[in-house]
Write a protein that holds these residues in place. Structure first.
Motif, mmCIF file in Angstrom:
data_model
loop_
_atom_site.group_PDB
_atom_site.id
_atom_site.type_symbol
_atom_site.label_atom_id
_atom_site.label_comp_id
_atom_site.label_asym_id
_atom_site.label_seq_id
_atom_site.Cartn_x
_atom_site.Cartn_y
_atom_site.Cartn_z
ATOM 1 N N SER A 241 3.456 1.562 -4.918
ATOM 2 C CA SER A 241 3.256 3.025 -6.192
ATOM 3 C C SER A 241 4.799 3.333 -6.807
ATOM 4 C CB SER A 241 3.424 4.460 -5.790
ATOM 5 O OG SER A 241 3.929 4.497 -4.259
ATOM 6 N N LEU B 240 4.101 2.704 -10.298
ATOM 7 C CA LEU B 240 4.428 4.713 -11.212
ATOM 8 C C LEU B 240 5.207 4.582 -12.580
ATOM 9 C CD1 LEU B 240 2.386 6.493 -10.873
ATOM 10 C CD2 LEU B 240 4.242 7.506 -9.256
ATOM 11 N N LEU C 276 -3.618 9.927 -3.192
ATOM 12 C CA LEU C 276 -4.590 8.213 -4.105
ATOM 13 C C LEU C 276 -5.587 8.390 -4.767
ATOM 14 C CD1 LEU C 276 -3.003 5.611 -0.954
ATOM 15 C CD2 LEU C 276 -2.141 6.476 -3.150
ATOM 16 N N HIS D 223 2.328 13.210 -6.541
ATOM 17 C CA HIS D 223 3.441 12.187 -6.141
ATOM 18 C C HIS D 223 4.299 13.294 -4.420
ATOM 19 C CE1 HIS D 223 7.723 10.530 -5.548
ATOM 20 N NE2 HIS D 223 7.124 9.291 -5.651
ATOM 21 N N PHE E 189 -3.938 1.563 -7.544
ATOM 22 C CA PHE E 189 -4.048 3.152 -6.715
ATOM 23 C C PHE E 189 -4.846 2.700 -6.069
ATOM 24 C CE2 PHE E 189 -0.997 5.045 -10.043
ATOM 25 C CZ PHE E 189 -0.086 4.844 -9.001
#
Length: 478
Positions: free
Chosen positions: A282, A286, A343, A362, A447
């Motif tokens: 991530s 991200l 997630l 997050h 994800f």
């Protein structure tokens, strides 16, 4: 009677250097999109700046126990700082990808020596009753430095250039070195252990081959079926099998694998590794999604990742006291459930998703990880007898680096595959909105992959049970 050290100065020196080392690792993540433009390289190529760093750590970590016995504290400290400072200076001056890559390897060599040295020195210079607090500071630095990296890195890129990430780091490393030179004493005895060259070679080819293979597979030009990928993974795995067999017949193994005979250690290790996989995937995807998919600036993207990561660092000591009070089960199971739910929401992200929604997700993800990581790690290590304690830590540290590199490679590979598939079916694949949609499709796939890992971990968490450490064991550890 314990020798008196200037613990505050020594701790300050180690924490400053550790902080900057960890900071520059993640500060560069936020610059990936920028570096791809500047150096005209692919995402898979840019990913090597992270993978190369982790690969170097993965090769060096299994040898950390040996290095601590071969060199004095000051020799290791000065060696690690020179490597960090020279690496940071070369990175600050880098004018092409190869130069920056070389600098990253030098930085990783420095960090690979500094991290085990930091833990070992703290265990020696602090009495048992003050050790927890000192380790709490280390935990906070290890969590908080990577959190500030993307934010400060984003700010520096926005107003200067990416080179300033390294110019910013340099004076702090020099200050840390000067404090260490003045106050850091030799705290361990040099025992000059016999180096088993075969173990070193097998561990290097083994860990290096596996990580290299996975990283190559993440590149667009090489698929999972390419000769290079298959060969390096197979050679790596064979070397690791030989390394394991070698360790089992040695009287003084480089890495004592009897740690795997302890079931709670194995459960704890698997949980820490799944957290590492989720975080590394991530952390690299991200920022790319926020910049290319959502069209946000580098600084905004960095700022959005700060609250979750900072909260994770701040909660780290608190999770420790909750673990002492209630044991691991009541933290680990809810932690993985929270991670799985977050997630699942991440798989619904689109360019239209609001900033507040992404920040909230997050934060939830990082809090969930915080609930799992420290309790699972501590509970696992608690089951080991004192003589296996350093080996348990070495195995955990090494596998974290390897899984981190594999996670990064797999994430990039899934992202590239998802983007290619989307653009292949698009009527205008060069259009900016279509590229943003492709990035969204690729990110959602990543994800989904991490959510499956988290759900498997929920099932694994059901098997965790509290390990009771008797007082004699604690005394003998200290």
């Amino acid at each position: 009677m314990m020798k008196q050290y200037n613990t505050r100065a020594i701790l300050s020196s180690l924490l400053i250097c550790g902080f900057i080392g960890m900071f520059s690792e993640t500060a560069l993540n936020i610059a990936m999109t920028n570096l791809m433009d500047v150096f005209q390289i692919s995402a898979a190529m840019a990913q090597w700046l992270t993978t190369g760093f982790l690969l170097t750590l993965g090769i060096l970590m299994p040898m950390s126990g040996l290095l601590l016995q071969m060199f004095t504290t000051r020799q290791l400290f000065i060696g690690s700082l020179i490597s960090l400072i020279v690496g940071t200076l070369i990175a600050a001056l880098a004018f092409n990808f190869e130069m920056l890559m070389f600098a990253r390897v030098l930085q990783a060599l420095g960090m690979g020596m500094l991290l085990p040295l930091m833990f070992n020195t703290i265990l020696v210079i602090f009495p048992p009753e003050k050790r927890g607090a000192a380790m709490g500071f280390v935990g906070l630095v290890i969590m908080f430095a990577p959190a500030t990296g993307p934010t400060i890195g984003g700010l520096l890129i926005e107003y200067f250039t990416w080179h300033y990430i390294f110019w910013f780091s340099l004076p702090f490393l020099v200050i840390g070195l000067l404090i260490g030179l003045k106050y850091l004493e030799n705290v361990t005895d040099v025992t000059k252990p016999r180096i088993d060259l075969l173990s070193v070679i097998l561990s290097t080819i083994g860990f290096g081959g596996v990580v290299f293979g996975f990283s190559k597979a993440g590149e667009g030009s090489e698929g999972w079926g390419s000769t290079v990928v298959v060969t390096s993974i197979v050679v790596g795995l064979i070397s690791l099998v030989l390394f394991i067999l070698r360790q089992n017949v040695m009287r003084d193994p480089m890495m004592n694998l009897r740690v795997f005979k302890h079931p709670m250690y194995v459960v704890g290790l698997l949980m820490v590794l799944s957290c590492m996989l989720i975080i590394m995937s991530s952390m690299i995807i991200l920022p790319m999604f926020l910049q290319t998919g959502a069209g946000l600036s580098v600084f905004t993207a960095g700022l959005m990742l700060l609250p979750g990561s900072a909260l994770n660092g701040i909660l780290s000591p608190r999770m420790g006291s909750l673990f002492d009070k209630y044991g691991p089960k009541w933290l680990v199971i809810p932690g993985f459930v929270i991670v799985s739910v977050m997630l699942w929401f991440f798989t619904t992200l689109s360019p239209a998703s609001s900033v507040a929604f992404i920040v909230a997700l997050h934060i939830g993800l990082m809090v969930g990880i915080g609930m799992v990581w420290m309790p699972a790690q501590t509970n696992g290590l608690n089951q080991l007898p004192p003589e296996l304690y350093p080996h348990g830590t070495a195995v955990m540290n090494t596998l974290q680096q390897v899984v981190g590199a594999i996670g990064t490679a797999v994430a990039i590979s899934i992202l590239s595959g998802g983007m290619e598939k989307y653009l292949h079916g698009s009527s205008a694949p060069t259009l900016k909105t279509e590229i943003a949609n492709a990035m969204t499709a690729g990110s959602q796939n990543v994800f989904l992959f991490t959510m499956i890992i988290a759900l498997i971990s929920v099932v694994m968490a059901l098997f965790i049970r509290r390990v009771v450490v008797n007082r004699e064991t604690i005394k003998s550890i200290h």
